[in-house]
Design a protein around this motif. Structure first.
Motif, short mmCIF file in Angstrom:
data_model
loop_
_atom_site.label_atom_id
_atom_site.label_comp_id
_atom_site.label_asym_id
_atom_site.label_seq_id
_atom_site.Cartn_x
_atom_site.Cartn_y
_atom_site.Cartn_z
N GLY A 49 0.79 -1.22 0.00
CA GLY A 49 0.00 0.00 0.00
C GLY A 49 0.82 1.27 0.00
O GLY A 49 0.29 2.37 0.17
N GLY A 50 2.12 1.14 -0.19
CA GLY A 50 3.01 2.30 -0.14
C GLY A 50 3.10 3.09 -1.43
O GLY A 50 3.85 4.06 -1.50
N GLY A 51 2.40 2.65 -2.47
CA GLY A 51 2.37 3.43 -3.71
C GLY A 51 3.41 3.05 -4.74
O GLY A 51 3.75 3.86 -5.61
N ILE A 56 5.66 3.94 -10.22
CA ILE A 56 6.23 3.48 -11.49
C ILE A 56 5.35 3.88 -12.67
O ILE A 56 5.86 4.28 -13.72
CB ILE A 56 6.47 1.96 -11.46
CG1 ILE A 56 7.57 1.65 -10.43
CG2 ILE A 56 6.90 1.45 -12.84
CD1 ILE A 56 7.83 0.16 -10.23
N THR A 57 4.03 3.80 -12.53
CA THR A 57 3.18 4.23 -13.64
C THR A 57 3.34 5.72 -13.91
O THR A 57 3.22 6.17 -15.05
CB THR A 57 1.70 3.88 -13.38
OG1 THR A 57 1.29 4.36 -12.10
CG2 THR A 57 1.49 2.37 -13.45
N ARG A 83 -5.85 -2.20 -13.84
CA ARG A 83 -5.95 -1.74 -15.23
C ARG A 83 -6.02 -0.21 -15.33
O ARG A 83 -5.40 0.39 -16.22
CB ARG A 83 -7.17 -2.36 -15.89
CG ARG A 83 -7.34 -1.97 -17.36
CD ARG A 83 -8.69 -2.44 -17.88
NE ARG A 83 -8.71 -3.88 -18.07
CZ ARG A 83 -8.43 -4.48 -19.24
NH1 ARG A 83 -8.10 -3.74 -20.28
NH2 ARG A 83 -8.48 -5.78 -19.35
N ALA A 84 -6.76 0.43 -14.43
CA ALA A 84 -6.94 1.89 -14.51
C ALA A 84 -5.62 2.64 -14.41
O ALA A 84 -5.47 3.73 -14.99
CB ALA A 84 -7.89 2.36 -13.41
N LEU A 85 -4.65 2.06 -13.69
CA LEU A 85 -3.36 2.73 -13.54
C LEU A 85 -2.58 2.78 -14.85
O LEU A 85 -1.66 3.60 -15.00
CB LEU A 85 -2.52 2.02 -12.47
CG LEU A 85 -3.01 2.13 -11.02
CD1 LEU A 85 -2.20 1.21 -10.12
CD2 LEU A 85 -2.93 3.57 -10.53
N PHE A 86 -2.94 1.89 -15.78
CA PHE A 86 -2.18 1.81 -17.03
C PHE A 86 -2.90 2.48 -18.20
O PHE A 86 -2.47 2.36 -19.34
CB PHE A 86 -1.89 0.34 -17.36
CG PHE A 86 -1.06 -0.34 -16.31
CD1 PHE A 86 0.30 -0.13 -16.24
CD2 PHE A 86 -1.65 -1.18 -15.38
CE1 PHE A 86 1.07 -0.74 -15.25
CE2 PHE A 86 -0.90 -1.80 -14.40
CZ PHE A 86 0.47 -1.57 -14.33
#
Length: 321
Positions: A49-51, A56-57, A83-86
């Motif tokens: 949960g640290g991001g 990286i994205t 998926r939303a992060l990409f």
């Protein structure tokens, strides 16, 4: 005897000098001065949960915004849930299961496929330019090379490449894969890490290379984790907040070639502190760049603030990027 040898070396000294190759950026991808150099091998360490994935994205977004990312290979079992992060990143069908025994081979195949497309294009351009030269010479049609004419057909279409003959800039992100087969000793990952800049050698344009990102909850793992080969070859490290002082000291020791443990702990404290700039302590990152652009610090708080060790001084030195 010693005096004679010394005199002889002075006389013929030029052949004993260490000469640095002129083309020192043979593997480099041009980036903005405020960003990091490419190709990278970046390790990102933080607790659950640290991001890590968000960090990286965002790195990948920065690369894309600079025109320095054409294809992204994802090695992860959690693509669907993330998926939303990409969104808006160049992920197509290059998604690989980290437990696939052929995972590393598939990464190399993607790079080599781009190399083949590049060489096919430039081979075709050489033929096309020769054909145009013969046509413009106004020689009779029967004297023009028949092989060239048959190669291009009746329409004489110019070769095409999806990047107009430019080398594709490729990145690979290995995420949520601690404990999977890709980190096993027989996966070939260590060899990939060592050769990452040299992959996909084009006969026309040199190596395509690949930038690699590793997200991990543990910097050192006894098995199926970030190996010494990865750690020793990494060009940058991003460290989130941790209460594991042993791990933090281990990282400090491994980056000890350019800073002392005391200096490392100082910049870590600076990076973790809330300083009124809008940062959130639990999501802050200490970013270490082992080979920054000229004029840039090796240390950053998150990505937009350069920091410097203040050991021996009470004054905090910061510089916004």
């Amino acid at each position: 005897m010693f005096v004679l040898i010394k005199a002889d070396m002075k006389k013929k000294g030029s052949y004993l000098e260490i000469r640095v190759p002129k083309n020192r950026d043979a593997f480099a991808v041009r980036t903005e001065q405020s960003y990091i150099k490419l190709h990278q091998l970046q390790v990102v360490v933080s607790a659950r949960g640290g991001g890590k994935t968000v960090w990286i994205t965002n790195q990948l977004r920065m690369m894309k915004d600079m025109g320095c990312l054409d294809k992204l290979i994802l090695v992860t079992p959690t693509y669907e849930s993330n998926r939303a992060l990409f969104d808006n990143l160049p992920v197509h069908h290059e998604i690989i299961d980290p437990n696939d025994p052929e995972a590393v081979h598939k990464i190399k195949e993607i790079v080599e496929h781009e190399r083949d497309l590049l060489d096919e294009y430039w081979d075709g351009m050489e033929r096309y330019n020769e054909l145009m030269k013969q046509i413009k010479s106004r020689r009779p049609i029967e004297q023009i090379d028949e092989d060239l004419l048959s190669f291009f057909g009746d329409e004489l279409e110019k070769p095409k490449h999806w990047l107009n003959g430019r080398k594709a800039v490729i990145a690979c992100f290995i995420d949520d894969s601690l404990g999977t087969r890709i980190y096993g000793s027989k996966s070939g990952l260590n060899n990939l890490v060592i050769l990452h800049r040299h992959l996909g050698v084009s006969k026309h344009m040199g190596a395509l290379g690949i930038t690699m990102f590793f997200a991990t909850q543990s910097y050192k793992s006894n098995i199926y984790g970030i190996s010494p080969t990865i750690r020793n070859n990494c060009t940058s490290i991003a460290i989130g907040r941790t209460k594991n002082m042993k791990e933090l000291e281990g990282i400090a020791d491994e980056v000890g070639s350019f800073c002392t443990r005391e200096e490392f702990m100082d910049v870590y404290e600076q990076a973790m502190a809330e300083c009124g700039c809008g940062c959130v302590s639990r999501h802050n990152i200490l970013f270490i760049d082992t080979n920054p652009h000229e004029g840039c610090s090796q240390f950053r708080k998150n990505m937009d603030r350069m920091i410097y060790p203040r050991v021996g001084s009470e004054k905090k030195i910061e510089k916004n990027v």
